[in-house]
Design an enzyme around this catalytic site. Sequence first.
Site, PDB file in Angstrom:
ATOM      1  N   ASP A  99       0.835  -1.199   0.000  1.00 45.99           N
ATOM      2  CA  ASP A  99       0.000   0.000   0.000  1.00 45.99           C
ATOM      3  C   ASP A  99       0.877   1.261   0.000  1.00 45.99           C
ATOM      4  O   ASP A  99       0.653   2.192  -0.792  1.00 45.99           O
ATOM      5  CB  ASP A  99      -0.888  -0.045   1.263  1.00 45.99           C
ATOM      6  CG  ASP A  99      -2.156   0.770   1.125  1.00 45.99           C
ATOM      7  OD1 ASP A  99      -2.421   1.270   0.010  1.00 45.99           O
ATOM      8  OD2 ASP A  99      -2.879   0.898   2.127  1.00 45.99           O
ATOM      9  N   SER A 133      -2.591  -9.968   2.318  1.00 46.20           N
ATOM     10  CA  SER A 133      -2.686 -10.361   3.737  1.00 46.20           C
ATOM     11  C   SER A 133      -1.436 -11.018   4.311  1.00 46.20           C
ATOM     12  O   SER A 133      -1.405 -11.351   5.500  1.00 46.20           O
ATOM     13  CB  SER A 133      -3.890 -11.294   3.991  1.00 46.20           C
ATOM     14  OG  SER A 133      -5.103 -10.581   3.962  1.00 46.20           O
TER      15      SER A 133
HETATM   16  N1  AR6 Z   1       5.702  -5.217  -4.344  1.00 50.12           N
HETATM   17  C1  AR6 Z   1       5.292  -6.499  -4.180  1.00 50.12           C
HETATM   18  N2  AR6 Z   1       5.061  -7.061  -2.980  1.00 50.12           N
HETATM   19  C2  AR6 Z   1       5.249  -6.286  -1.884  1.00 50.12           C
HETATM   20  C3  AR6 Z   1       5.670  -4.926  -1.978  1.00 50.12           C
HETATM   21  C4  AR6 Z   1       5.902  -4.405  -3.274  1.00 50.12           C
HETATM   22  N3  AR6 Z   1       6.286  -3.152  -3.469  1.00 50.12           N
HETATM   23  N4  AR6 Z   1       5.764  -4.421  -0.719  1.00 50.12           N
HETATM   24  C5  AR6 Z   1       5.438  -5.421   0.133  1.00 50.12           C
HETATM   25  N5  AR6 Z   1       5.138  -6.558  -0.563  1.00 50.12           N
HETATM   26  P1  AR6 Z   1       1.429  -6.040   3.193  1.00 50.12           P
HETATM   27  P2  AR6 Z   1      -1.225  -7.015   4.057  1.00 50.12           P
HETATM   28  C6  AR6 Z   1       4.697  -7.872  -0.050  1.00 50.12           C
HETATM   29  O1  AR6 Z   1       1.828  -5.826   4.603  1.00 50.12           O
HETATM   30  O2  AR6 Z   1      -0.616  -8.099   4.863  1.00 50.12           O
HETATM   31  C7  AR6 Z   1      -0.800  -1.867   4.854  1.00 50.12           C
HETATM   32  O3  AR6 Z   1      -0.387  -0.985   5.853  1.00 50.12           O
HETATM   33  C8  AR6 Z   1       5.037  -8.224   1.370  1.00 50.12           C
HETATM   34  O4  AR6 Z   1       6.338  -8.775   1.435  1.00 50.12           O
HETATM   35  O5  AR6 Z   1       1.736  -4.975   2.212  1.00 50.12           O
HETATM   36  O6  AR6 Z   1      -2.402  -7.323   3.194  1.00 50.12           O
HETATM   37  C9  AR6 Z   1      -2.243  -1.623   4.406  1.00 50.12           C
HETATM   38  O7  AR6 Z   1      -2.601  -0.257   4.491  1.00 50.12           O
HETATM   39  C10 AR6 Z   1       3.962  -9.256   1.720  1.00 50.12           C
HETATM   40  O8  AR6 Z   1       4.347 -10.553   1.263  1.00 50.12           O
HETATM   41  O9  AR6 Z   1      -0.179  -6.281   3.063  1.00 50.12           O
HETATM   42  C11 AR6 Z   1      -3.032  -2.465   5.372  1.00 50.12           C
HETATM   43  O10 AR6 Z   1      -3.293  -1.769   6.565  1.00 50.12           O
HETATM   44  C12 AR6 Z   1       2.767  -8.820   0.879  1.00 50.12           C
HETATM   45  O11 AR6 Z   1       3.287  -7.876  -0.066  1.00 50.12           O
HETATM   46  C13 AR6 Z   1      -2.128  -3.637   5.642  1.00 50.12           C
HETATM   47  O12 AR6 Z   1      -0.801  -3.178   5.402  1.00 50.12           O
HETATM   48  C14 AR6 Z   1       1.612  -8.177   1.639  1.00 50.12           C
HETATM   49  O13 AR6 Z   1       2.084  -7.409   2.723  1.00 50.12           O
HETATM   50  C15 AR6 Z   1      -2.400  -4.782   4.694  1.00 50.12           C
HETATM   51  O14 AR6 Z   1      -1.611  -5.872   5.086  1.00 50.12           O
END
Ligand code: AR6
Length: 170
Positions: A32, A115
């Site tokens: 995000d 997630s």
């Molecule tokens: N490109 C691809 N994958 C990524 C990137 C990127 N740039 N950055 C992180 N990941 P998360 P959630 C991966 O925490 O668990 C936010 O604050 C990361 O390694 O981004 O759904 C939102 O506002 C992990 O495997 O999402 C929500 O409040 C995956 O993306 C909350 O976090 C998801 O990690 C959502 O949490």
Amino acid sequence: MIKVHLGDITRLHVDVIVNAANSRLQGGGGVDGAVHRAAGPTLQEACRKLGACPVGEVRATGAYSIPVKRIYHTAGPVWRGGNLGEPELLSSCYRQCLALARRENMRSIAFPAISCGVYDYPPELAVEVAVEQVQQYQEREGALQQVIFCCLNEQMADLYLAQLEAYIRR
Ligand code: AR6
């Protein structure tokens, strides 16, 4: 075609990137944060206008400074042990994104591991859901030319590859 990509989702050349957002669409860390930084401040305004996105649903915006057509914001479930509807809600995120891509005539879409970061969903279980939903959708509708599972680290990429193989061999 279903592919696994190692790297930043905001750098991919696809029609749609999916953002793992929260239900208030207020931005945050992880994907995000990366999506909002790359798209620029207008994305925040667009999200504010949309209001909320209940868990398991999707909302679409333009992509502003990211050179893709659309950003689909979906709110995945927070993992609380697995008996509070988490698998159904996560499945719904994938299904709703895929259905919207079809309605909008998009040809390619990239998903992050929804997630699996802040929301603490066990990666092995989340990958099972993601692959199953995408494969089923492609078998049923075959509407998308390319679906990419995008991840930041190799462990995650290996989980997708193993799951895709397991699905093909079943
Ligand atoms: N490109 C691809 N994958 C990524 C990137 C990127 N740039 N950055 C992180 N990941 P998360 P959630 C991966 O925490 O668990 C936010 O604050 C990361 O390694 O981004 O759904 C939102 O506002 C992990 O495997 O999402 C929500 O409040 C995956 O993306 C909350 O976090 C998801 O990690 C959502 O949490």
